[in-house]
Design an enzyme around this catalytic site. Sequence first.
Site, PDB file in Angstrom:
ATOM      1  NE  ARG A 141      -4.151  -1.593  -0.009  1.00 26.60           N
ATOM      2  CZ  ARG A 141      -5.295  -1.744   0.672  1.00 26.60           C
ATOM      3  NH1 ARG A 141      -5.628  -0.876   1.580  1.00 26.60           N
ATOM      4  NH2 ARG A 141      -6.076  -2.747   0.412  1.00 26.60           N
ATOM      5  NE  ARG A 174      -7.303   4.918   2.302  1.00 25.71           N
ATOM      6  CZ  ARG A 174      -8.077   3.991   2.849  1.00 25.71           C
ATOM      7  NH1 ARG A 174      -9.319   4.254   3.146  1.00 25.71           N
ATOM      8  NH2 ARG A 174      -7.592   2.798   3.113  1.00 25.71           N
ATOM      9  NE  ARG A 210      -9.970   7.152  -2.676  1.00 27.11           N
ATOM     10  CZ  ARG A 210     -11.104   7.557  -2.136  1.00 27.11           C
ATOM     11  NH1 ARG A 210     -11.379   8.844  -2.093  1.00 27.11           N
ATOM     12  NH2 ARG A 210     -11.954   6.685  -1.643  1.00 27.11           N
ATOM     13  CG  ASP A 267      -8.845  -3.464  -4.571  1.00 31.22           C
ATOM     14  OD1 ASP A 267      -8.288  -2.850  -3.653  1.00 31.22           O
ATOM     15  OD2 ASP A 267      -9.620  -4.417  -4.380  1.00 31.22           O
ATOM     16  CE1 TYR A 322     -12.952  -7.880   1.429  1.00 34.23           C
ATOM     17  CE2 TYR A 322     -11.358  -9.527   0.718  1.00 34.23           C
ATOM     18  CZ  TYR A 322     -11.697  -8.451   1.521  1.00 34.23           C
ATOM     19  OH  TYR A 322     -10.786  -7.954   2.409  1.00 34.23           O
TER      20      TYR A 322
HETATM   21  C1  CP3 Z   1      -7.962  -7.471   0.788  1.00 28.31           C
HETATM   22  C2  CP3 Z   1      -7.389  -6.546  -0.276  1.00 28.31           C
HETATM   23  C3  CP3 Z   1      -8.096  -5.569  -1.020  1.00 28.31           C
HETATM   24  N1  CP3 Z   1      -7.194  -4.995  -1.882  1.00 28.31           N
HETATM   25  C4  CP3 Z   1      -5.953  -5.554  -1.724  1.00 28.31           C
HETATM   26  C5  CP3 Z   1      -6.063  -6.555  -0.748  1.00 28.31           C
HETATM   27  C6  CP3 Z   1      -4.963  -7.503  -0.338  1.00 28.31           C
HETATM   28  C7  CP3 Z   1      -3.980  -6.864   0.570  1.00 28.31           C
HETATM   29  C8  CP3 Z   1      -4.495  -6.596   1.941  1.00 28.31           C
HETATM   30  O1  CP3 Z   1      -4.763  -7.533   2.672  1.00 28.31           O
HETATM   31  O2  CP3 Z   1      -4.592  -5.384   2.270  1.00 28.31           O
HETATM   32  C9  CP3 Z   1      -4.727  -5.268  -2.461  1.00 28.31           C
HETATM   33  C10 CP3 Z   1      -4.451  -3.898  -2.901  1.00 28.31           C
HETATM   34  N2  CP3 Z   1      -5.251  -2.799  -2.809  1.00 28.31           N
HETATM   35  C11 CP3 Z   1      -4.584  -1.722  -3.337  1.00 28.31           C
HETATM   36  C12 CP3 Z   1      -3.354  -2.159  -3.863  1.00 28.31           C
HETATM   37  C13 CP3 Z   1      -2.451  -1.256  -4.691  1.00 28.31           C
HETATM   38  C14 CP3 Z   1      -1.050  -1.382  -4.565  1.00 28.31           C
HETATM   39  C15 CP3 Z   1      -0.420  -1.015  -3.233  1.00 28.31           C
HETATM   40  O3  CP3 Z   1      -0.053   0.170  -3.061  1.00 28.31           O
HETATM   41  O4  CP3 Z   1      -0.205  -1.915  -2.399  1.00 28.31           O
HETATM   42  C16 CP3 Z   1      -3.242  -3.521  -3.565  1.00 28.31           C
HETATM   43  C17 CP3 Z   1      -2.087  -4.479  -3.831  1.00 28.31           C
HETATM   44  C18 CP3 Z   1      -5.084  -0.351  -3.404  1.00 28.31           C
HETATM   45  C19 CP3 Z   1      -6.186   0.064  -2.508  1.00 28.31           C
HETATM   46  N3  CP3 Z   1      -7.342  -0.626  -2.235  1.00 28.31           N
HETATM   47  C20 CP3 Z   1      -8.150   0.124  -1.430  1.00 28.31           C
HETATM   48  C21 CP3 Z   1      -7.496   1.358  -1.183  1.00 28.31           C
HETATM   49  C22 CP3 Z   1      -8.093   2.524  -0.416  1.00 28.31           C
HETATM   50  C23 CP3 Z   1      -9.115   3.129  -1.298  1.00 28.31           C
HETATM   51  C24 CP3 Z   1      -9.279   4.602  -1.106  1.00 28.31           C
HETATM   52  O5  CP3 Z   1      -8.522   5.378  -1.725  1.00 28.31           O
HETATM   53  O6  CP3 Z   1     -10.203   4.960  -0.371  1.00 28.31           O
HETATM   54  C25 CP3 Z   1      -6.270   1.324  -1.853  1.00 28.31           C
HETATM   55  C26 CP3 Z   1      -5.241   2.421  -1.939  1.00 28.31           C
HETATM   56  C27 CP3 Z   1      -9.513  -0.245  -0.978  1.00 28.31           C
HETATM   57  C28 CP3 Z   1      -9.727  -1.623  -0.527  1.00 28.31           C
HETATM   58  N4  CP3 Z   1      -9.448  -2.743  -1.253  1.00 28.31           N
HETATM   59  C29 CP3 Z   1      -9.751  -3.865  -0.513  1.00 28.31           C
HETATM   60  C30 CP3 Z   1     -10.287  -3.437   0.718  1.00 28.31           C
HETATM   61  C31 CP3 Z   1     -10.748  -4.346   1.832  1.00 28.31           C
HETATM   62  C32 CP3 Z   1     -10.303  -2.043   0.699  1.00 28.31           C
HETATM   63  C33 CP3 Z   1     -10.885  -1.127   1.740  1.00 28.31           C
HETATM   64  C34 CP3 Z   1      -9.997  -1.016   2.916  1.00 28.31           C
HETATM   65  C35 CP3 Z   1      -9.101   0.174   2.770  1.00 28.31           C
HETATM   66  O7  CP3 Z   1      -9.664   1.239   2.456  1.00 28.31           O
HETATM   67  O8  CP3 Z   1      -7.895   0.063   2.999  1.00 28.31           O
HETATM   68  C36 CP3 Z   1      -9.540  -5.239  -0.959  1.00 28.31           C
END
Ligand code: CP3
Length: 346
Positions: free
Chosen positions: A28, A32, A41, A78, A155
Amino acid sequence: MTQTAPQKTILRALAGETLPVPPAWMMRQAGRYLPEYKATRAQAGDFLSLCYNPELAAEVTLQPLRRFDFDAAILFADILLICQALGAKLWFAEGEGPRLSTITDRSGVAALRPAGDVHETLSPIYETIKILTRELPAPTTLIGFAGAPWTVATYMTAGRGTPDQGPAHAFIASDREGFAMLIDRLTEATIEYLSAQIKAGAEVIKIFDSWAGSLKGQDFDDFALKPTAAIISALKARHPQTPIIAFPREAGDRYIGFAKATGADCVALDNSVSASWAAENVQKDGCVQGNLAPRHMVEGGPELITETKRIVKAFSGGPHIFNLGHGITPDANPDNVLRMLEAIRG
Ligand SMILES: Cc1c2[nH]c(c1CCC(=O)O)Cc1[nH]c(c(CCC(=O)O)c1C)Cc1[nH]c(c(CCC(=O)O)c1C)Cc1[nH]c(c(C)c1CCC(=O)O)C2
């Protein structure tokens, strides 16, 4: 005169080399905790529009590299996009996380689109990768990724994130074969998706099994280990040069032997296992990645330095890529990222 450039540090570690200083990146790392991410974003409109906008997705992938000298960039996308590509509905409820149309039985699985159709939806992601292969700094390795079938299925069956993955376990209990059909469809689709990412220019692949820890015994074998092994063997047949990192988060004792059983070149470790335990039991089979607790990026202080150095030292006897044990959180302080990198390299 021809001179081959020295191979990138991450690729050297993934090939099994023990380096004097471990290469480093962060899960990540585009996110944010960076004000510039929030600005882009907002420009995109919402999170999914950002994922499907190749120029802006490439821009946020590059943002952390302008601040920090990471050895890798991870594609901005994602793990849940593949659900949409298979025909499920997906949206992100502001401040709450992902929401999906749910699949609770085999009729829902049968209604999904064929695995080969995913490119129709996911082609902008390949475009993001193509932009990044042109714009990334030369020493930086580009990592592509997907969710592991189990984690994506948790999910799809719940329609959202859950603390205990209850709906997926309930599906297994009521119709194990039907659930296996969902895992198989996701496995096939993930092979197509990752193969296309490699063709577009991804140099390393990471498979995120964020909820692997909730599978025990035979369920772990059937729904975490076997699908990951199937994806890796198909990718290795098509792209033998591309290293693969597997992340069966919170697998505990099941980290032992995971690389051998799946064919992964590296196992990523969460921070619930100690580095000294993992050095002895997991790193003996090859490269490991991890595993600083993300809270240090929020708290900073002397503990950040001592913990970083302790992890570097524990893994110094073998191939290691430094990372957090899970994603950096939105409340993290970017100054702590700089301090972590100094502690690794200083
Ligand atoms: C379970 C999972 C998801 N997504 C991901 C996982 C596996 C890794 C982990 O366990 O965290 C993987 C993921 N999600 C994102 C990336 C991009 C690359 C990186 O910087 O790592 C990667 C590799 C961007 C993201 N994916 C998400 C964000 C935040 C979205 C926003 O900008 O509001 C980002 C930057 C949203 C997301 N996406 C997901 C959830 C549950 C959420 C909401 C929770 C949260 O807000 O952190 C599903």
